[in-house]
Design a protein around this motif. Structure first.
Motif, PDB file in Angstrom:
ATOM      1  N   SER A 136       0.819  -1.214   0.000  1.00 18.43           N
ATOM      2  CA  SER A 136       0.000   0.000   0.000  1.00 18.43           C
ATOM      3  C   SER A 136       0.851   1.261   0.000  1.00 18.43           C
ATOM      4  N   LEU A 137       1.967   1.241   0.735  1.00 23.76           N
ATOM      5  CA  LEU A 137       2.807   2.435   0.790  1.00 23.76           C
ATOM      6  C   LEU A 137       3.434   2.725  -0.571  1.00 23.76           C
ATOM      7  N   VAL A 138       3.888   1.674  -1.257  1.00 28.66           N
ATOM      8  CA  VAL A 138       4.484   1.861  -2.584  1.00 28.66           C
ATOM      9  C   VAL A 138       3.441   2.403  -3.559  1.00 28.66           C
ATOM     10  N   LEU A 139       2.226   1.863  -3.499  1.00 25.39           N
ATOM     11  CA  LEU A 139       1.166   2.342  -4.377  1.00 25.39           C
ATOM     12  C   LEU A 139       0.799   3.791  -4.054  1.00 25.39           C
ATOM     13  N   ALA A 140       0.772   4.129  -2.759  1.00 23.25           N
ATOM     14  CA  ALA A 140       0.481   5.506  -2.366  1.00 23.25           C
ATOM     15  C   ALA A 140       1.570   6.458  -2.846  1.00 23.25           C
ATOM     16  N   ILE A 141       2.831   6.021  -2.782  1.00 22.22           N
ATOM     17  CA  ILE A 141       3.936   6.843  -3.278  1.00 22.22           C
ATOM     18  C   ILE A 141       3.798   7.058  -4.785  1.00 22.22           C
ATOM     19  N   ALA A 142       3.427   6.007  -5.512  1.00 19.41           N
ATOM     20  CA  ALA A 142       3.255   6.132  -6.960  1.00 19.41           C
ATOM     21  C   ALA A 142       2.133   7.109  -7.304  1.00 19.41           C
ATOM     22  N   LEU A 143       1.014   7.013  -6.596  1.00 19.50           N
ATOM     23  CA  LEU A 143      -0.099   7.930  -6.850  1.00 19.50           C
ATOM     24  C   LEU A 143       0.277   9.362  -6.502  1.00 19.50           C
ATOM     25  N   SER A 144       0.984   9.548  -5.384  1.00 20.85           N
ATOM     26  CA  SER A 144       1.380  10.890  -4.978  1.00 20.85           C
ATOM     27  C   SER A 144       2.382  11.499  -5.943  1.00 20.85           C
ATOM     28  N   VAL A 146       2.461  10.782  -9.314  1.00 24.93           N
ATOM     29  CA  VAL A 146       1.805  11.039 -10.596  1.00 24.93           C
ATOM     30  C   VAL A 146       0.825  12.195 -10.500  1.00 24.93           C
ATOM     31  N   LEU A 147       0.042  12.245  -9.414  1.00 25.94           N
ATOM     32  CA  LEU A 147      -0.992  13.267  -9.268  1.00 25.94           C
ATOM     33  C   LEU A 147      -0.394  14.585  -8.766  1.00 25.94           C
ATOM     34  N   PRO A 148      -1.091  15.713  -8.972  1.00 24.61           N
ATOM     35  CA  PRO A 148      -0.603  17.002  -8.461  1.00 24.61           C
ATOM     36  C   PRO A 148      -0.464  16.972  -6.942  1.00 24.61           C
ATOM     37  N   ARG A 149       0.584  17.594  -6.440  1.00 28.83           N
ATOM     38  CA  ARG A 149       0.829  17.570  -5.007  1.00 28.83           C
ATOM     39  C   ARG A 149      -0.153  18.461  -4.269  1.00 28.83           C
ATOM     40  N   PHE A 229       7.345  12.986   4.777  1.00 28.96           N
ATOM     41  CA  PHE A 229       8.777  12.865   5.065  1.00 28.96           C
ATOM     42  C   PHE A 229       9.570  12.589   3.785  1.00 28.96           C
ATOM     43  N   LEU A 230       8.957  11.877   2.852  1.00 31.29           N
ATOM     44  CA  LEU A 230       9.619  11.589   1.577  1.00 31.29           C
ATOM     45  C   LEU A 230       9.522  12.752   0.597  1.00 31.29           C
ATOM     46  N   GLY A 231       8.887  13.841   1.010  1.00 30.40           N
ATOM     47  CA  GLY A 231       8.789  15.007   0.148  1.00 30.40           C
ATOM     48  C   GLY A 231       7.619  14.989  -0.799  1.00 30.40           C
ATOM     49  N   LEU A 232       6.620  14.133  -0.544  1.00 30.54           N
ATOM     50  CA  LEU A 232       5.466  14.004  -1.429  1.00 30.54           C
ATOM     51  C   LEU A 232       4.228  14.691  -0.880  1.00 30.54           C
ATOM     52  N   TRP A 240       3.504  17.177  10.564  1.00 30.10           N
ATOM     53  CA  TRP A 240       4.613  16.547  11.280  1.00 30.10           C
ATOM     54  C   TRP A 240       5.578  15.884  10.311  1.00 30.10           C
ATOM     55  N   GLY A 241       5.055  15.259   9.282  1.00 31.89           N
ATOM     56  CA  GLY A 241       5.918  14.628   8.292  1.00 31.89           C
ATOM     57  C   GLY A 241       6.765  15.636   7.539  1.00 31.89           C
ATOM     58  N   SER A 242       6.176  16.795   7.173  1.00 32.87           N
ATOM     59  CA  SER A 242       6.944  17.819   6.463  1.00 32.87           C
ATOM     60  C   SER A 242       8.012  18.428   7.355  1.00 32.87           C
ATOM     61  N   LEU A 243       7.754  18.513   8.660  1.00 34.35           N
ATOM     62  CA  LEU A 243       8.777  19.009   9.587  1.00 34.35           C
ATOM     63  C   LEU A 243       9.957  18.046   9.651  1.00 34.35           C
ATOM     64  N   LEU A 244       9.680  16.757   9.709  1.00 33.93           N
ATOM     65  CA  LEU A 244      10.763  15.773   9.709  1.00 33.93           C
ATOM     66  C   LEU A 244      11.526  15.804   8.386  1.00 33.93           C
ATOM     67  N   HIS A 245      10.800  16.034   7.291  1.00 30.76           N
ATOM     68  CA  HIS A 245      11.457  16.149   5.985  1.00 30.76           C
ATOM     69  C   HIS A 245      12.386  17.367   5.957  1.00 30.76           C
TER      70      HIS A 245
END
Length: 295
Positions: A136-144, A146-149, A229-232, A240-245
């Motif tokens: 699920s995480l890999v699929l979510a990364i792929a969708l994030s 491809v789609l506009p942020r 955190f991955l910048g997506l 919180w994730g963007s702060l860690l990023h």
């Protein structure tokens, strides 16, 4: 009859609350969620959002915790306490919205597959199995990617990749409910699909769906933090994730700025723990199991 029905519902609700309150872990999780939610709601009222704007910052970067800045400052000189506080809002909103979408899809698919059976069940469950075997995480990364942020993309990416477990759970519960005699009597009296699902199946399945929703929120918040955190994530929003990023990208470790790393990480841990404790307590109350059956 309506008054009697509502009286019974109130009595059942009081009994449920008493049993939930006897679960110390669940009560602690509920108190934690109330406090965190109040902080998120009150952030615009008791803090100044201008402190998030890098063009209006007056403090120096990488200041350690002090009386002026309780949790120090980041690489731009912004207050880490203010950033963490406002990050609560985005993390909760995204986690709850993604959970609602995931549970809605899973509930519709699960009930439809169990109720209609036949080729409908075969098609829906093969579709569910396809998503279930994909990470699920890999699929979510792929969708994030491809789609506009943006926040909508994060919610969609998490929601459409995390519903299969809910679908299987709801399907199993629906099959158990529809095997009971009152369902057969309802059909014999002329009850259609809408009547059976709306009046009998859905009320019996909803407690389990509610418990699963509480547990799914924790996973959704972790997924949002991971994607950010991955910048997506949404670059215009503080979570919180963007702060860690940002801490990782701007060398918080090399600067030994522990105050920029620990608060958002603790925020994720506390919220996930609170939702998990509430979910486990609700599972005990709404979906009890016989003594001796392991969980």
């Amino acid at each position: 009859m309506t008054a009697i029905a509502w009286q019974r519902r109130r009595a059942a609700a009081r009994a449920t609350w008493r049993e939930f309150a006897s679960q110390r872990g669940g009560l602690a999780g509920l108190i934690g969620l109330v406090v965190i939610t109040l902080l998120a709601v009150l952030a615009p009222l008791v803090t100044d959002a201008s402190g998030l704007d890098v063009t209006r910052v007056t403090a120096s970067p990488w200041q350690p915790p002090s009386a002026e800045h309780w949790l120090g400052t980041d690489h731009n000189g912004r207050s880490v306490l203010l950033l963490t506080w406002w990050g609560t809002r985005i993390s909760l909103v995204v986690g709850l919205a993604a959970t609602v979408l995931s549970v809605l899809i899973g509930t519709v698919v699960g009930i439809s597959a169990a109720h209609f059976g036949g080729w409908v069940s075969a098609v829906l469950m093969r579709f569910t199995d396809f998503f279930l075997v994909l990470p699920s995480l890999v699929l979510a990364i792929a969708l994030s990617t491809v789609l506009p942020r943006g926040l909508g993309t994060i919610v969609l990416a998490i929601g459409v990749t995390s519903w299969p477990a809910t679908a299987r759970l709801v399907r199993a519960q629906t099959l158990a409910v529809e095997a009971r005699p009152f369902i057969e009597r309802s059909r014999a009296l002329g009850g259609g699909h809408g009547h059976v699902i709306g009046k009998h199946v859905l009320p019996a399945v909803l407690p389990l769906v509610f418990v699963n929703t509480t547990l799914t929120v924790a996973s959704a918040i972790v997924a949002e933090s991971t994607l950010s955190f991955l910048g997506l994530g949404d670059p215009t929003r503080v979570s919180w994730g963007s702060l860690l990023h940002a801490a990782n990208m701007h060398g918080a470790v090399s600067q030994r700025a522990w105050w920029f790393l620990i608060p958002p990480g603790l925020g994720v841990v506390c919220v996930v723990l609170a939702f998990t404790l509430c979910g486990r307590a609700l599972e005990t109350v709404l979906n009890p199991r016989p003594t001796g059956v392991s969980r």
